[in-house]
Design an enzyme around this catalytic site. Sequence first.
Site, mmCIF file in Angstrom:
data_model
loop_
_atom_site.group_PDB
_atom_site.id
_atom_site.type_symbol
_atom_site.label_atom_id
_atom_site.label_comp_id
_atom_site.label_asym_id
_atom_site.label_seq_id
_atom_site.Cartn_x
_atom_site.Cartn_y
_atom_site.Cartn_z
ATOM 1 N N ASP A 116 9.746 0.017 -5.363
ATOM 2 C CA ASP A 116 9.297 -1.457 -4.559
ATOM 3 C C ASP A 116 8.178 -1.819 -5.281
ATOM 4 O O ASP A 116 7.193 -1.175 -5.996
ATOM 5 C CB ASP A 116 9.186 -1.150 -3.277
ATOM 6 C CG ASP A 116 8.808 -2.577 -2.453
ATOM 7 O OD1 ASP A 116 9.464 -3.468 -2.707
ATOM 8 O OD2 ASP A 116 7.778 -2.462 -1.598
ATOM 9 N N ASP A 123 5.640 -5.243 -3.792
ATOM 10 C CA ASP A 123 4.544 -5.424 -3.077
ATOM 11 C C ASP A 123 4.240 -4.155 -2.243
ATOM 12 O O ASP A 123 5.349 -3.650 -1.449
ATOM 13 C CB ASP A 123 4.899 -6.452 -2.085
ATOM 14 C CG ASP A 123 4.645 -7.922 -3.081
ATOM 15 O OD1 ASP A 123 4.068 -7.833 -4.238
ATOM 16 O OD2 ASP A 123 4.991 -9.080 -2.521
#
EC number: 5.4.2.8
Length: 259
Positions: free
Chosen positions: A11, A13
Site C-alpha cells: 500500500d 499512504d
Amino acid sequence: MAGNIRVVAFDLDDTLAVSKSQIDDRMAKLLAELLAQVDVCVISGGRFEQFDSQVLRHLDLDAAVRERLHLMPTCGTRYYRWIDGDWGLVYAEDLSEEAKDRIASVLIEGAKALGIWEPEPWGDIIEDRGSQVTFSALGQRAPVDAKYAWDPDGAKKGALRDYAAARLPDLEVRSGGSTSVDVTKKGVDKAYGMGKLMEHLGLTTEDMLFIGDRLDEGGNDYPVKAMGIRCVAVTRWQDTADYVERLLAALPAGLPGDL
C-alpha cells in the site's frame, strides 16, 4: 520460505509514506535494494500522479530495475509498467460518465445527510480519477494532522460508505484513506489488482507478499488478505522500513519470523 517470493506489494499512504507525502530517503533506499532481488508492486487509492510525486521522483533506478516495478493506482483499477522508456498503461477499468455523475451525487447527498460535508475544504472533496471516484472529506490538499484527527475510529467513513453502498449496489464502495471513500466498478478492488498482476506475471498467491496498514476487516487492504496472499500489517512507514530491512536480510533463505 522466502525463496518463492517473486513480488512484494505495498500500500502507499501510511505504509510507504505519510499520507500524500513523499517517501523518506530511508524508504527509497530500501525499495531500491528490494527491487534488486524481487519485483515490487505499489497499489493504492491515489492517482498515478500521486504515485509519481510520492514515490517515483525519489527512486534512483536504472531502466532494467524499473521494469521490475509495478504500479497500480486507484486500488488496482489501473496498471502501469515501464515500457520502452516510459510508464505505459497495461489496463484501465474506467467508469462511464453516467456512473461517475451518479456516484458524485450520492456521495455529496450522503455527506450532507450525515453532517460531514465540509463547507470550506482544502481543495476538491469529490475527485474523478477515471477508474475511481474518491470522496475526501476535508479536500484533496488537507493537512496531514487534520486528516488524521477527523475520523480516528473510522465511524464517519463507515457511515458514508454504508450510505453510498446501499444506493450504488452495482458498484464497489469502500473506505479508503484517513478521510476518503472510494468507488469503482463492482468487484474491482485491491484483490482484483493482485489477481491481474499474478495473471500478467504467471504467478500464484504463494509467490506474493503484501504489506499494508488497512488489513482489518472492512479496510481497503483486507481483500488482499482474504484472497490468501501472505500479509504483513503495519501502522506507519517506519514499521514497513523495519520489516523490509529484516526481509532483505532473510532473502532468499526465509521470511522474518514475525510474519
